[in-house]
Design a protein around this motif. Structure first.
Motif, PDB file in Angstrom:
ATOM      1  N   THR A 217      80.515  22.181  49.258  1.00 12.77           N
ATOM      2  CA  THR A 217      80.740  20.623  48.778  1.00 12.77           C
ATOM      3  C   THR A 217      79.615  20.033  49.422  1.00 12.77           C
ATOM      4  O   THR A 217      79.706  20.925  50.822  1.00 12.77           O
ATOM      5  CB  THR A 217      81.494  19.908  48.226  1.00 12.77           C
ATOM      6  OG1 THR A 217      82.153  20.233  48.943  1.00 12.77           O
ATOM      7  CG2 THR A 217      81.993  20.886  46.781  1.00 12.77           C
ATOM      8  N   PRO A 218      79.252  19.347  49.578  1.00 14.12           N
ATOM      9  CA  PRO A 218      78.222  17.160  51.088  1.00 14.12           C
ATOM     10  C   PRO A 218      79.957  16.775  51.071  1.00 14.12           C
ATOM     11  O   PRO A 218      79.524  16.583  52.296  1.00 14.12           O
ATOM     12  CB  PRO A 218      77.530  17.121  49.912  1.00 14.12           C
ATOM     13  CG  PRO A 218      77.730  17.184  48.821  1.00 14.12           C
ATOM     14  CD  PRO A 218      78.594  18.780  48.533  1.00 14.12           C
TER      15      PRO A 218
ATOM     16  N   ARG B  12      85.938  20.784  57.843  1.00  9.58           N
ATOM     17  CA  ARG B  12      85.639  22.237  57.274  1.00  9.58           C
ATOM     18  C   ARG B  12      85.805  23.279  58.549  1.00  9.58           C
ATOM     19  O   ARG B  12      86.700  24.878  58.356  1.00  9.58           O
ATOM     20  CB  ARG B  12      83.565  22.491  57.719  1.00  9.58           C
ATOM     21  CG  ARG B  12      83.844  21.389  56.165  1.00  9.58           C
ATOM     22  CD  ARG B  12      81.651  21.610  56.357  1.00  9.58           C
ATOM     23  NE  ARG B  12      81.090  20.669  55.862  1.00  9.58           N
ATOM     24  CZ  ARG B  12      80.934  21.803  54.027  1.00  9.58           C
ATOM     25  NH1 ARG B  12      81.465  21.873  53.678  1.00  9.58           N
ATOM     26  NH2 ARG B  12      80.766  20.833  53.242  1.00  9.58           N
ATOM     27  N   ALA B  13      86.170  22.701  59.384  1.00  9.83           N
ATOM     28  CA  ALA B  13      86.732  23.945  60.593  1.00  9.83           C
ATOM     29  C   ALA B  13      88.004  23.812  60.459  1.00  9.83           C
ATOM     30  O   ALA B  13      88.964  24.960  60.745  1.00  9.83           O
ATOM     31  CB  ALA B  13      86.463  23.364  61.893  1.00  9.83           C
TER      32      ALA B  13
ATOM     33  N   ASP C 186      85.895  13.010  44.205  1.00  9.89           N
ATOM     34  CA  ASP C 186      84.920  14.154  44.409  1.00  9.89           C
ATOM     35  C   ASP C 186      85.228  15.052  45.946  1.00  9.89           C
ATOM     36  O   ASP C 186      85.493  16.330  45.467  1.00  9.89           O
ATOM     37  CB  ASP C 186      83.597  13.601  45.390  1.00  9.89           C
ATOM     38  CG  ASP C 186      83.178  12.518  44.153  1.00  9.89           C
ATOM     39  OD1 ASP C 186      83.268  13.628  43.226  1.00  9.89           O
ATOM     40  OD2 ASP C 186      81.860  11.702  44.473  1.00  9.89           O
ATOM     41  N   ARG C 187      86.765  14.373  46.529  1.00  7.63           N
ATOM     42  CA  ARG C 187      86.951  15.411  47.497  1.00  7.63           C
ATOM     43  C   ARG C 187      88.148  15.758  47.031  1.00  7.63           C
ATOM     44  O   ARG C 187      88.726  17.770  47.754  1.00  7.63           O
ATOM     45  CB  ARG C 187      87.351  14.667  49.234  1.00  7.63           C
ATOM     46  CG  ARG C 187      86.106  14.162  49.872  1.00  7.63           C
ATOM     47  CD  ARG C 187      86.210  13.278  51.162  1.00  7.63           C
ATOM     48  NE  ARG C 187      87.398  13.304  51.865  1.00  7.63           N
ATOM     49  CZ  ARG C 187      87.480  13.925  52.797  1.00  7.63           C
ATOM     50  NH1 ARG C 187      86.316  14.652  53.344  1.00  7.63           N
ATOM     51  NH2 ARG C 187      87.970  14.553  53.411  1.00  7.63           N
TER      52      ARG C 187
END
Length: 152
Positions: free
Chosen positions: A79-80, A87-88, A68-69
């Protein structure tokens, strides 16, 4: 498409020494390997570097990363699957890789968000790792290096 020359670093032995030093420095500040692998993969995707995208995905798989990642790094905002620190780091990688795309290459907001999650030493390592990735991307794309033909 055939490579224009064989591996440039292999042709210049001193380059291998320098690359090894960059690698060690980038991994010396306690940044989680998953973060370094994510920024490597994202910068390599942006630059269209097939061997680095391939190597990045292989490295992520070796660290136990989920499909998934791995498969959604290019669309990480939608995406979660990624943590706030990841994310940063991904935003910083995109900004630092796309410097020519905007007059404010790495906006203060992107830097400030990364600084919320990482120490100054870790930020230095992430920036070094992004730059090292872009270094490899530019060499590989310029000389048309290919990804391996099979996955082991």
């Amino acid at each position: 498409m055939d490579p224009r020359i064989t591996n440039p670093a292999g042709l210049l032995p001193d380059a291998v020494k320098a690359v090894n030093l960059l690698y060690r420095a980038g991994h010396s500040a306690g940044v989680p390997d998953t973060v370094l692998e994510l920024v490597h993969l994202r910068a390599s995707q942006i630059n269209g570097c097939a061997p680095c995208v391939d190597a990045g995905a292989r490295a992520m798989r070796k660290t136990g990363e989920t499909d998934d990642r791995m498969f959604t790094v290019a669309v990480w905002r939608e995406t979660p699957y990624f943590t706030e620190p990841e994310r940063a780091a991904l935003a910083l990688a995109e900004a630092a890789t796309r410097m020519a795309d905007t007059p404010d290459a790495v906006p203060d907001a992107v830097w400030a968000d990364a600084a919320k999650h990482f120490t100054e030493e870790q930020l230095a390592a992430i920036v070094l790792w992004i730059a090292t990735t872009n270094f490899f991307n530019r060499i590989n794309v310029t000389t048309r290096q290919q990804a391996p033909q099979t996955w082991a």
